[in-house]
Design a protein around this motif. Sequence first.
Motif, PDB file in Angstrom:
ATOM      1  N   ALA A   1      -8.154 -34.929  46.612  1.00  0.00           N
ATOM      2  CA  ALA A   1      -7.530 -33.935  45.761  1.00  0.00           C
ATOM      3  C   ALA A   1      -8.134 -33.985  44.375  1.00  0.00           C
ATOM      4  N   ALA A   2      -8.002 -32.882  43.612  1.00  0.00           N
ATOM      5  CA  ALA A   2      -8.474 -32.853  42.235  1.00  0.00           C
ATOM      6  C   ALA A   2      -7.577 -33.736  41.393  1.00  0.00           C
ATOM      7  N   THR A   3      -8.178 -34.669  40.676  1.00  0.00           N
ATOM      8  CA  THR A   3      -7.381 -35.642  39.927  1.00  0.00           C
ATOM      9  C   THR A   3      -7.803 -35.759  38.480  1.00  0.00           C
ATOM     10  N   GLY A   4      -8.507 -34.762  37.934  1.00  0.00           N
ATOM     11  CA  GLY A   4      -8.888 -34.876  36.537  1.00  0.00           C
ATOM     12  C   GLY A   4     -10.201 -34.195  36.274  1.00  0.00           C
ATOM     13  N   ALA A   5     -10.766 -34.500  35.080  1.00  0.00           N
ATOM     14  CA  ALA A   5     -11.945 -33.788  34.613  1.00  0.00           C
ATOM     15  C   ALA A   5     -13.149 -33.977  35.518  1.00  0.00           C
ATOM     16  N   ARG A   6     -13.217 -35.082  36.278  1.00  0.00           N
ATOM     17  CA  ARG A   6     -14.358 -35.323  37.142  1.00  0.00           C
ATOM     18  C   ARG A   6     -14.013 -35.055  38.606  1.00  0.00           C
ATOM     19  N   ALA A   7     -12.982 -34.220  38.825  1.00  0.00           N
ATOM     20  CA  ALA A   7     -12.509 -34.009  40.188  1.00  0.00           C
ATOM     21  C   ALA A   7     -13.342 -33.022  40.981  1.00  0.00           C
ATOM     22  N   ALA A   8     -14.305 -32.355  40.340  1.00  0.00           N
ATOM     23  CA  ALA A   8     -15.080 -31.347  41.056  1.00  0.00           C
ATOM     24  C   ALA A   8     -16.230 -31.954  41.821  1.00  0.00           C
ATOM     25  N   VAL A   9     -15.960 -33.089  42.444  1.00  0.00           N
ATOM     26  CA  VAL A   9     -16.942 -33.622  43.382  1.00  0.00           C
ATOM     27  C   VAL A   9     -16.791 -32.838  44.675  1.00  0.00           C
ATOM     28  N   PRO A  10     -17.834 -32.795  45.491  1.00  0.00           N
ATOM     29  CA  PRO A  10     -17.679 -32.064  46.741  1.00  0.00           C
ATOM     30  C   PRO A  10     -16.677 -32.756  47.654  1.00  0.00           C
ATOM     31  N   ASN A  11     -15.926 -31.979  48.382  1.00  0.00           N
ATOM     32  CA  ASN A  11     -15.058 -32.553  49.402  1.00  0.00           C
ATOM     33  C   ASN A  11     -15.891 -33.065  50.569  1.00  0.00           C
ATOM     34  N   VAL A  12     -16.907 -32.279  50.934  1.00  0.00           N
ATOM     35  CA  VAL A  12     -17.819 -32.656  52.010  1.00  0.00           C
ATOM     36  C   VAL A  12     -19.206 -32.130  51.670  1.00  0.00           C
ATOM     37  N   TRP A  13     -20.236 -32.785  52.182  1.00  0.00           N
ATOM     38  CA  TRP A  13     -21.601 -32.304  51.992  1.00  0.00           C
ATOM     39  C   TRP A  13     -22.501 -32.901  53.062  1.00  0.00           C
ATOM     40  N   GLY A  14     -23.655 -32.260  53.245  1.00  0.00           N
ATOM     41  CA  GLY A  14     -24.640 -32.781  54.181  1.00  0.00           C
ATOM     42  C   GLY A  14     -25.986 -32.153  53.916  1.00  0.00           C
ATOM     43  N   PHE A  15     -27.070 -32.886  54.194  1.00  0.00           N
ATOM     44  CA  PHE A  15     -28.404 -32.312  54.089  1.00  0.00           C
ATOM     45  C   PHE A  15     -29.311 -32.936  55.138  1.00  0.00           C
ATOM     46  N   ALA A  16     -30.410 -32.242  55.460  1.00  0.00           N
ATOM     47  CA  ALA A  16     -31.347 -32.751  56.462  1.00  0.00           C
ATOM     48  C   ALA A  16     -32.681 -32.024  56.337  1.00  0.00           C
ATOM     49  N   TYR A  17     -33.732 -32.710  56.790  1.00  0.00           N
ATOM     50  CA  TYR A  17     -35.038 -32.093  57.003  1.00  0.00           C
ATOM     51  C   TYR A  17     -35.210 -31.986  58.509  1.00  0.00           C
ATOM     52  N   VAL A  18     -35.215 -30.762  59.020  1.00  0.00           N
ATOM     53  CA  VAL A  18     -35.273 -30.515  60.458  1.00  0.00           C
ATOM     54  C   VAL A  18     -36.717 -30.214  60.829  1.00  0.00           C
ATOM     55  N   ASP A  19     -37.360 -31.147  61.555  1.00  0.00           N
ATOM     56  CA  ASP A  19     -38.784 -30.993  61.867  1.00  0.00           C
ATOM     57  C   ASP A  19     -39.082 -31.045  63.356  1.00  0.00           C
ATOM     58  N   ALA A  20     -38.062 -31.051  64.188  1.00  0.00           N
ATOM     59  CA  ALA A  20     -38.262 -31.112  65.635  1.00  0.00           C
ATOM     60  C   ALA A  20     -37.283 -30.160  66.315  1.00  0.00           C
ATOM     61  N   LEU A  21     -37.566 -29.825  67.556  1.00  0.00           N
ATOM     62  CA  LEU A  21     -36.748 -28.844  68.260  1.00  0.00           C
ATOM     63  C   LEU A  21     -35.387 -29.376  68.665  1.00  0.00           C
ATOM     64  N   ALA A  22     -35.251 -30.684  68.790  1.00  0.00           N
ATOM     65  CA  ALA A  22     -33.971 -31.239  69.205  1.00  0.00           C
ATOM     66  C   ALA A  22     -33.872 -32.682  68.747  1.00  0.00           C
ATOM     67  N   GLY A  23     -32.620 -33.158  68.636  1.00  0.00           N
ATOM     68  CA  GLY A  23     -32.389 -34.540  68.253  1.00  0.00           C
ATOM     69  C   GLY A  23     -32.038 -34.671  66.790  1.00  0.00           C
ATOM     70  N   PRO A  24     -31.810 -35.901  66.332  1.00  0.00           N
ATOM     71  CA  PRO A  24     -31.448 -36.107  64.927  1.00  0.00           C
ATOM     72  C   PRO A  24     -32.653 -35.930  64.014  1.00  0.00           C
ATOM     73  N   PRO A  25     -32.478 -35.294  62.849  1.00  0.00           N
ATOM     74  CA  PRO A  25     -33.553 -35.225  61.862  1.00  0.00           C
ATOM     75  C   PRO A  25     -33.923 -36.622  61.380  1.00  0.00           C
ATOM     76  N   PRO A  26     -35.087 -36.783  60.727  1.00  0.00           N
ATOM     77  CA  PRO A  26     -35.499 -38.107  60.248  1.00  0.00           C
ATOM     78  C   PRO A  26     -34.435 -38.742  59.363  1.00  0.00           C
ATOM     79  N   ALA A  27     -34.174 -40.025  59.585  1.00  0.00           N
ATOM     80  CA  ALA A  27     -33.148 -40.727  58.818  1.00  0.00           C
ATOM     81  C   ALA A  27     -33.470 -40.732  57.332  1.00  0.00           C
ATOM     82  N   ALA A  28     -34.762 -40.697  56.979  1.00  0.00           N
ATOM     83  CA  ALA A  28     -35.162 -40.725  55.572  1.00  0.00           C
ATOM     84  C   ALA A  28     -34.788 -39.447  54.840  1.00  0.00           C
ATOM     85  N   HIS A  29     -34.459 -38.397  55.604  1.00  0.00           N
ATOM     86  CA  HIS A  29     -34.177 -37.112  54.974  1.00  0.00           C
ATOM     87  C   HIS A  29     -32.925 -36.468  55.552  1.00  0.00           C
ATOM     88  N   GLN A  30     -31.921 -37.274  55.830  1.00  0.00           N
ATOM     89  CA  GLN A  30     -30.619 -36.714  56.166  1.00  0.00           C
ATOM     90  C   GLN A  30     -29.524 -37.550  55.535  1.00  0.00           C
TER      91      GLN A  30
END
Length: 356
Positions: free
Chosen positions: A24-53
Amino acid sequence: MHRIRKTIHRYCAALMMVAGLVPAATGARAAVPNVWGFAYVDALAGPPPAAHQGLSPAGVITSAWTLPNLVEVTFPTIPLTDGVVHVTAVSPKPEWCQVAKWGPGAPGLSVQVRCYKYGGAPVFVPFTIVYEQSSGTLSPPEAVAYLYYDGASVASSYNSTAGVNSVAAGPVGVWTVTLPGLPTTPTGNLQVTAVDPAQPARCKVGNWTPSAAGQVVEVRCFDATSKPLKTGWTLSYTRQRAITGGAKPPKYFAYTMDESPTTPGPYPPSSAWSYNSSSGPNTVQDALPFRWVRFPGVGVLPDDVQVTAFGPGPEYCQLGGLWSVSGAIVDVNKVACFNGTAFTKQRTFVTYTSAT
C-alpha cells in the motif's frame, strides 16, 4: 468490456492490498511499482537469458512462439493486467516489434509481441520487454507516469502526483498527452510503444513541450510503410526513477536522450534529460552506423534496455545488438535508427535498469 475488466482488476488489486499481497502507499516514497518484470527474449521458446530477466515478485519468465511472428511472454508471478508494457527490437536490420495485447496468463500475466520487417512482412526478431504497474504518490524531484491508450480511450493510467493523465486526438496518427502535476520543463525520460493485435504499427515521441499544465508529449504512430496510423500505444515518463518505476531498489539505473545525433562525440547530454543513479556522466558518440550510449557505474546484471525515437517524422529506433556490461560500465553501443530501410541519424531516448 475492457472497462468492466479494468474495474474487476482494480477490485482484485484492492483485495490483494488488503491481504498484504500488494504494498500500500505509505508516504512520499510509496510510488514504487507494485509489480514489474523485464526480459531479453532471444529464442522461440523457454526462459530468456538469466542475465537479462528480472521479476518482482520473484519468478522465472518464459516465452513461447505461437504464430509466425507472435511470441507470448509470461510473467508468472504478476496477477494484474493494467499497467504498461514496452518492447524494443534487437536487430541491425529495418525491423521492429510491437505489443499485440496483454492479459491474464496461465499463470500470471501474458504479453503477446509481434515483430515485422519494414513493409509489413512478419518476422521473428529478438526483443527486450518491460512491464510495470504502480500506485501511490511521490515527492519531487522524482516522478513516474504512464498510460495505455487503446486506440479510442485511456485504458490504464498512473501519475505519481495523483494527477489525471489525458489524451487528445489530433490528425490521424497524432495524439497529445498531458501528464499534469509533473515538472513544467523538459526533464526526465520517455518511452513509447505501439499496441496493435491486427496490423504492423510503430509509435514514437513526436514532440515534447512541457507547460504550466505539466509534461505535454506528442505521440505519433505509423504503419508498415511510414503512413500515419490510428492505433493503440503505451507511454511512460520517468524522472530519477527506473523504467520499472522503482528506485533503491533498483540502485543502479540510468537514462539519457541523444539530443544531438549528428555530433560525433563523445558528448554529455543535458542533465535535464540525462540521469545516472551512480552520478556518472552519461555520454553519447558515433559507432557508425550506430550510436553508442555509455552509462558508467550502473552496470549490474540482470538488466534491461529500452529505446524510443524522438521526432515528427516516420523514423524509428531500436537496439542494433545486445548491450554489454563490464566493470559496472554499460555500453549500449548499437543504437540503430532507420528511415524506411536506410540508417539515419535520429534523436532517441535510451533507458537502462538493473534489477538490483
